[in-house]
Design a protein around this motif. Structure first.
Motif, PDB file in Angstrom:
ATOM      1  N   ALA A  74      29.701  -4.360  47.514  1.00  0.00           N
ATOM      2  CA  ALA A  74      29.465  -4.552  46.077  1.00  0.00           C
ATOM      3  C   ALA A  74      29.280  -6.041  45.815  1.00  0.00           C
ATOM      4  CB  ALA A  74      30.620  -3.994  45.255  1.00  0.00           C
ATOM      5  N   THR A  75      28.963  -6.358  44.572  1.00  0.00           N
ATOM      6  CA  THR A  75      28.850  -7.755  44.169  1.00  0.00           C
ATOM      7  C   THR A  75      29.281  -7.885  42.722  1.00  0.00           C
ATOM      8  OG1 THR A  75      27.374  -9.683  44.111  1.00  0.00           O
ATOM      9  CG2 THR A  75      26.413  -7.564  43.498  1.00  0.00           C
ATOM     10  N   ILE A  76      29.537  -9.113  42.318  1.00  0.00           N
ATOM     11  CA  ILE A  76      29.986  -9.412  40.960  1.00  0.00           C
ATOM     12  C   ILE A  76      28.802  -9.977  40.189  1.00  0.00           C
ATOM     13  CG2 ILE A  76      31.608 -10.749  39.551  1.00  0.00           C
ATOM     14  CD1 ILE A  76      33.415 -10.882  42.065  1.00  0.00           C
ATOM     15  N   CYS A  77      28.665  -9.575  38.938  1.00  0.00           N
ATOM     16  CA  CYS A  77      27.541  -9.982  38.093  1.00  0.00           C
ATOM     17  C   CYS A  77      28.021 -10.926  36.990  1.00  0.00           C
ATOM     18  CB  CYS A  77      26.910  -8.731  37.474  1.00  0.00           C
ATOM     19  SG  CYS A  77      25.461  -9.071  36.438  1.00  0.00           S
ATOM     20  N   GLY A  78      27.102 -11.747  36.520  1.00  0.00           N
ATOM     21  CA  GLY A  78      27.411 -12.576  35.366  1.00  0.00           C
ATOM     22  C   GLY A  78      27.834 -11.756  34.165  1.00  0.00           C
ATOM     23  N   THR A  79      27.336 -10.529  34.064  1.00  0.00           N
ATOM     24  CA  THR A  79      27.739  -9.665  32.956  1.00  0.00           C
ATOM     25  C   THR A  79      29.211  -9.301  33.052  1.00  0.00           C
ATOM     26  OG1 THR A  79      25.495  -8.779  32.905  1.00  0.00           O
ATOM     27  CG2 THR A  79      27.163  -7.560  31.694  1.00  0.00           C
ATOM     28  N   ASP A  80      29.737  -9.166  34.274  1.00  0.00           N
ATOM     29  CA  ASP A  80      31.178  -8.935  34.418  1.00  0.00           C
ATOM     30  C   ASP A  80      31.962 -10.096  33.819  1.00  0.00           C
ATOM     31  OD1 ASP A  80      30.920  -6.476  35.906  1.00  0.00           O
ATOM     32  OD2 ASP A  80      30.359  -7.667  37.647  1.00  0.00           O
ATOM     33  N   LEU A  81      31.450 -11.311  34.003  1.00  0.00           N
ATOM     34  CA  LEU A  81      32.113 -12.483  33.412  1.00  0.00           C
ATOM     35  C   LEU A  81      31.990 -12.467  31.897  1.00  0.00           C
ATOM     36  CD1 LEU A  81      31.100 -15.314  35.923  1.00  0.00           C
ATOM     37  CD2 LEU A  81      33.044 -13.744  36.009  1.00  0.00           C
ATOM     38  N   HIS A  82      30.832 -12.023  31.382  1.00  0.00           N
ATOM     39  CA  HIS A  82      30.688 -11.893  29.927  1.00  0.00           C
ATOM     40  C   HIS A  82      31.720 -10.903  29.374  1.00  0.00           C
ATOM     41  CE1 HIS A  82      27.174 -14.275  28.752  1.00  0.00           C
ATOM     42  NE2 HIS A  82      26.646 -13.963  29.926  1.00  0.00           N
ATOM     43  N   ILE A  83      31.930  -9.794  30.082  1.00  0.00           N
ATOM     44  CA  ILE A  83      32.947  -8.827  29.656  1.00  0.00           C
ATOM     45  C   ILE A  83      34.309  -9.493  29.594  1.00  0.00           C
ATOM     46  CG2 ILE A  83      34.190  -6.733  30.349  1.00  0.00           C
ATOM     47  CD1 ILE A  83      31.505  -5.747  31.557  1.00  0.00           C
ATOM     48  N   LEU A  84      34.646 -10.268  30.632  1.00  0.00           N
ATOM     49  CA  LEU A  84      35.954 -10.908  30.701  1.00  0.00           C
ATOM     50  C   LEU A  84      36.111 -12.020  29.663  1.00  0.00           C
ATOM     51  CD1 LEU A  84      36.348 -10.928  34.561  1.00  0.00           C
ATOM     52  CD2 LEU A  84      37.873  -9.781  32.930  1.00  0.00           C
ATOM     53  N   LYS A  85      35.006 -12.487  29.100  1.00  0.00           N
ATOM     54  CA  LYS A  85      35.064 -13.464  28.005  1.00  0.00           C
ATOM     55  C   LYS A  85      35.148 -12.780  26.639  1.00  0.00           C
ATOM     56  CE  LYS A  85      32.449 -17.011  30.492  1.00  0.00           C
ATOM     57  NZ  LYS A  85      31.144 -17.739  30.592  1.00  0.00           N
ATOM     58  N   GLY A  86      35.100 -11.444  26.630  1.00  0.00           N
ATOM     59  CA  GLY A  86      35.177 -10.699  25.375  1.00  0.00           C
ATOM     60  C   GLY A  86      33.852 -10.536  24.674  1.00  0.00           C
ATOM     61  N   HIS A  87      32.735 -10.781  25.389  1.00  0.00           N
ATOM     62  CA  HIS A  87      31.413 -10.705  24.768  1.00  0.00           C
ATOM     63  C   HIS A  87      30.855  -9.284  24.694  1.00  0.00           C
ATOM     64  CE1 HIS A  87      30.540 -15.174  25.972  1.00  0.00           C
ATOM     65  NE2 HIS A  87      31.444 -15.057  25.022  1.00  0.00           N
ATOM     66  N   VAL A  88      31.531  -8.323  25.349  1.00  0.00           N
ATOM     67  CA  VAL A  88      31.027  -6.940  25.360  1.00  0.00           C
ATOM     68  C   VAL A  88      32.158  -6.043  24.850  1.00  0.00           C
ATOM     69  CG1 VAL A  88      29.846  -5.166  26.721  1.00  0.00           C
ATOM     70  CG2 VAL A  88      29.680  -7.575  27.416  1.00  0.00           C
ATOM     71  N   PRO A  89      32.335  -5.964  23.536  1.00  0.00           N
ATOM     72  CA  PRO A  89      33.498  -5.271  22.982  1.00  0.00           C
ATOM     73  C   PRO A  89      33.518  -3.769  23.229  1.00  0.00           C
ATOM     74  CG  PRO A  89      31.967  -5.925  21.240  1.00  0.00           C
ATOM     75  CD  PRO A  89      31.496  -6.583  22.487  1.00  0.00           C
ATOM     76  N   GLU A  90      32.383  -3.189  23.661  1.00  0.00           N
ATOM     77  CA  GLU A  90      32.353  -1.750  23.934  1.00  0.00           C
ATOM     78  C   GLU A  90      33.201  -1.371  25.147  1.00  0.00           C
ATOM     79  OE1 GLU A  90      28.598  -3.126  22.005  1.00  0.00           O
ATOM     80  OE2 GLU A  90      29.656  -3.671  23.851  1.00  0.00           O
ATOM     81  N   VAL A  91      33.516  -2.349  26.008  1.00  0.00           N
ATOM     82  CA  VAL A  91      34.302  -2.058  27.210  1.00  0.00           C
ATOM     83  C   VAL A  91      35.768  -1.882  26.805  1.00  0.00           C
ATOM     84  CG1 VAL A  91      34.951  -2.832  29.515  1.00  0.00           C
ATOM     85  CG2 VAL A  91      32.692  -3.404  28.602  1.00  0.00           C
ATOM     86  N   LYS A  92      36.289  -0.695  27.071  1.00  0.00           N
ATOM     87  CA  LYS A  92      37.651  -0.376  26.655  1.00  0.00           C
ATOM     88  C   LYS A  92      38.668  -0.842  27.701  1.00  0.00           C
ATOM     89  CE  LYS A  92      36.203   3.714  24.040  1.00  0.00           C
ATOM     90  NZ  LYS A  92      36.302   5.196  23.911  1.00  0.00           N
TER      91      LYS A  92
END
Length: 346
Positions: A35-53
């Motif tokens: 697997a690999t880690i994406c910049g979007t995973d970092l966006h999630i961890l910054k709170g930029h994707v509030p749909e992630v529960k």
């Protein structure tokens, strides 16, 4: 099994979680190999994707082995090695029929690590297996195809194709992270005369140069707009925004020539000012897109023919027991010189 779960901004944890199970006849259960880690995973961890529960397993890019299939799966069997891309597709809705898989109306699109549990786990459930998975040719290694899960088709579809890059164009790519570099390596498929890569990170600019950039520019050292105008004679035909912050989008609007295209690829977590008072008279086209993945078969054929090599994008490899360290290395790329990190899960 072990998995990386999200619990809120800045809060990720490796935990024991229940094994996934077949829920629909079209599901498959896969054992994640790489697997690999994406910049979007970092966006999630910054709170930029509030749909992630809270409690969602992160990750949306993997190469895996099928372990179990639902009664409705026809194309795959246990033991098959497969690409598990970021985008799932039901294959029958109006958007899927137009190859707009990212907009799937029946529960597909970008769901892994977003709306359902993702792929930073030892095993995962894959909905719509027949129309979402891709078989891996036996002669290719996991690392040959891993970046087909997201960054290569994203850079190509959202940047090069959507930006309508054509033979003879001058192209500026603002941001030389994994997506920007993917746009760079796939831009050559369309024959531009010049590709300029712009970034504040000298390490990534050097990687861009090695991957074929004609010019690399660091805004901290020179007036990028003036330099681009000098190099191109009036602005680029296509400006690709590959960062996702207001300043880089605005820079793209300053670099593009009249009649040119701005292809936004970056994931934006805050509003951007659109200067229509300047742009309307210059005939500029602005596009946005979530990757669909329809170019995966084409890009896979090019990799198989050794006409495209994404492996130089991988700079670090970690076992899954070091996944938290891998996240930190990726998040601090300026210090660690990381581009893409590879997770060896099994």
């Amino acid at each position: 099994m072990k998995a990386v779960r999200y619990y809120g901004p800045g809060d990720k944890r490796v935990e024991d979680v229940p094994e996934p199970a077949i829920q629909e006849p079209t599901d498959a259960i896969v054992r994640v190999r790489t697997a690999t880690i994406c910049g979007t995973d970092l966006h999630i961890l910054k709170g930029h994707v509030p749909e992630v529960k809270p409690g969602t397993v992160l990750g949306h890019e993997a190469v895996a082995v099928v372990e179990e299939v639902g009664t409705g799966v026809r194309r795959f069997r246990p033991g098959d090695r497969v690409i598990v891309p970021a985008i799932s597709a039901c294959g029958i809705c109006s958007y899927c029929r137009r190859q707009m898989y990212g907009q799937c109306e029946n529960g597909g699109g970008w769901i892994f690590g977003h709306l359902i549990d993702g792929l930073h786990a030892e095993r995962a459930r894959v909905p719509f297996a027949d129309t979402s998975l891709y078989p891996v040719p036996p002669e290719l290694e996991d690392e040959d195809v891993l970046f087909l899960t997201d960054i290569l088709p994203t850079g190509y579809e959202c940047g090069i194709v959507r930006g309508r890059v054509k033979a003879g164009d001058a192209v500026a790519i603002v941001g030389s992270g994994p997506i920007g570099l993917s746009a760079l390596v796939t831009s050559r498929l369309h024959g531009p005369r010049m590709v300029i890569v712009i970034d504040l990170d000298d390490n990534r600019l050097e990687l861009a140069r090695r991957l074929g950039a004609d010019h690399v520019l660091n805004p901290s050292r020179l007036d990028v707009r003036r330099e681009v105008m000098s190099l191109t004679g009036g602005g680029v035909d296509v400006a690709i925004e590959a960062v996702g912050v207001p300043d880089t989008f605005e820079l793209c609007t300053e670099l593009v020539r009249p009649g040119g295209n701005i292809a936004n690829v970056g994931v934006h977590g805050s509003p951007v000012t659109l200067h229509l008072e300047r742009l309307w008279i210059r005939d500029v086209t602005i596009t946005t897109q979530l990757v669909d993945g329809y170019t995966i078969p084409l890009l896979l054929d090019l990799i198989r023919a050794r006409r495209l090599d994404p492996r130089p994008l991988a700079t670090h490899t970690f076992g899954f027991d070091r996944v938290m360290e891998a996240y930190d290395v990726f998040a601090n790329a300026a210090e660690t010189r990381a581009c893409k990190v590879v997770l060896k899960v099994a």
